[in-house]
Design an enzyme around this catalytic site. Structure first.
Site, PDB file in Angstrom:
ATOM      1  N   THR D  15      28.872  22.633  82.279  1.00 33.90           N
ATOM      2  CA  THR D  15      29.562  22.051  81.121  1.00 33.90           C
ATOM      3  C   THR D  15      30.540  20.968  81.585  1.00 33.90           C
ATOM      4  OG1 THR D  15      31.362  23.677  81.243  1.00 33.90           O
ATOM      5  CG2 THR D  15      29.440  24.248  79.898  1.00 33.90           C
ATOM      6  N   ASP D  16      30.966  20.126  80.654  1.00 37.88           N
ATOM      7  CA  ASP D  16      32.001  19.152  80.976  1.00 37.88           C
ATOM      8  C   ASP D  16      33.135  19.263  79.960  1.00 37.88           C
ATOM      9  OD1 ASP D  16      31.349  17.808  78.606  1.00 37.88           O
ATOM     10  OD2 ASP D  16      30.062  16.378  79.613  1.00 37.88           O
ATOM     11  N   ARG D  17      34.098  18.370  80.024  1.00 30.30           N
ATOM     12  CA  ARG D  17      35.278  18.566  79.184  1.00 30.30           C
ATOM     13  C   ARG D  17      35.039  18.270  77.703  1.00 30.30           C
ATOM     14  NH1 ARG D  17      40.246  14.486  79.441  1.00 30.30           N
ATOM     15  NH2 ARG D  17      39.223  12.593  78.746  1.00 30.30           N
ATOM     16  N   MET D  18      33.821  17.821  77.373  1.00 27.63           N
ATOM     17  CA  MET D  18      33.435  17.758  75.953  1.00 27.63           C
ATOM     18  C   MET D  18      33.074  19.162  75.437  1.00 27.63           C
ATOM     19  SD  MET D  18      30.952  14.583  74.861  1.00 27.63           S
ATOM     20  CE  MET D  18      30.971  13.239  76.050  1.00 27.63           C
ATOM     21  N   GLY D  19      32.929  20.107  76.386  1.00 24.19           N
ATOM     22  CA  GLY D  19      32.589  21.477  76.014  1.00 24.19           C
ATOM     23  C   GLY D  19      31.084  21.714  76.000  1.00 24.19           C
TER      24      GLY D  19
END
Lengths: 138, 138, 138, 138
Positions: D15-19
């Site tokens: 995952t990344d910080r966009m969720g």
């Protein structure tokens, strides 16, 4: 003590130019195994986060004893080694399926925090989560 | 003691859904910093491998004290903590440039091997490589 | 047309058992280059997200013409190929510094969305961001 | 036409910080699915490489239609779209198990090469490998 098992098939992208699995993949597999461990206890880490709690890593140790290669089938055995109101320590062993050899061991220490990464006492704020994990240590 | 500094700009792909850098990136940054360290000593790790020697990891430790975020500028400070004829221990500190806070420390222990991952005595087989790294410890 | 350049040093972890960079790293480098591109325009993608806008990928193309290896120095040249009120298309070329050969080209198409990943008209909701990027196309 | 199915459980690290899942993971999952595809045909890609043949990517396309999240169960459906004596084109569709929605499609074009990454005619040098894959197209 509750022990969960997670199968990993080594991906090509996980190898490096030595021809073996790059060491940075083991912490990722430990995490996948942790996800499984919690799911096998009847909870899910996604749900824990939805309730506002997180378990960021504060310490990681890996000991590499052997090499895994592309297409190898591995088993990660996971358990909780220690539990307090504010911390959890998981322990992992990675075995090669073909010869049952132990290739890596690892340990991760986590702190219970809220969404802003501030420490929380999980026993106080979510006794059911605490109990579930604590039961797994015995 | 020789200390080398490596700049890292946090990539989006390195973040996770907590909004912070995923812990598995630090070992990769340590490795990039190690590459720099050796280059700054006047050698290159590529060349060492061309000569038939490898330095696989046998132990990794990370202590996470703070969180880095997307676009943060970080500095990894790298040094050699211990050197023997068969092993090297590197030590790393990761600082945030904006406030100079120490966010992570790490240690990696490596064994000298040949191309088949068999242990070698580097002092005996490549005294120049041994001397170069050994000098950096003092 | 505004073109930005980003230096990449190939990391060991980015190689695979073919001895070359694994193809999945190029999209990550494109993203790092995109971050640089926006910063070089005088904005930052972190700030854009803080204002509530996101640019998720909706299409990715890579053409691999050559191989990069560990410790290679590469340059990613980045520009915006197309801009509408709802989409942006970036174009990338990756060159090897040692011989200036073109090893990979790529294209990424992005949609402007809000924090819930719903499409937005960026010209309407953030005309300054639209103008800044649009100016870079000419 | 032979179609193989591969299950993926989304890892936290993906995952990344966009969720949501970072886009660079799909090419890695395509590759894991390709490994499965070949294994399901009764061969193994490891064995193909042991015989001296490689299938490096020369072109990659992904179309992202939806987002996957941590712990999501996905299915990658894989088939061969085109086969010549020197190239293979694989096609992939990624579905979310919970609602059977199609979230990503992709295509990878590969060239047959020897260990030095020089093009080879696979029909001529390994007719059995060619036949096995070619049969899967029909």
């Amino acid at each position: 003590m509750f022990i969960s098992e997670t199968e990993i098939i080594v991906r090509y992208a996980e190898t490096d130019r030595m021809g073996i699995v790059h060491h940075s993949n083991y912490p990722i597999w430990f995490e996948a195994a942790r996800t499984d461990f919690i799911k096998n206890l009847g909870m899910s880490y996604s749900k824990i986060e939805e309730r506002g709690f997180m378990l960021p890593l504060i310490e990681l140790t890996c000991r590499y004893k052997g090499a895994a290669r592309y297409e190898d089938r591995l088993i990660v055995k996971t358990c909780i080694r220690q539990m307090s109101y504010t911390r959890v320590t998981f322990y992992y062993e990675v075995f090669k399926c073909c010869d049952n050899s132990l290739i890596t061991t690892g340990e991760t220490v986590h702190a219970w925090t809220n969404k802003n990464l501030k420490p929380v006492n999980i026993k106080k704020h979510a006794p059911d989560i605490f109990e579930l994990l604590n039961k797994a240590v015995l």
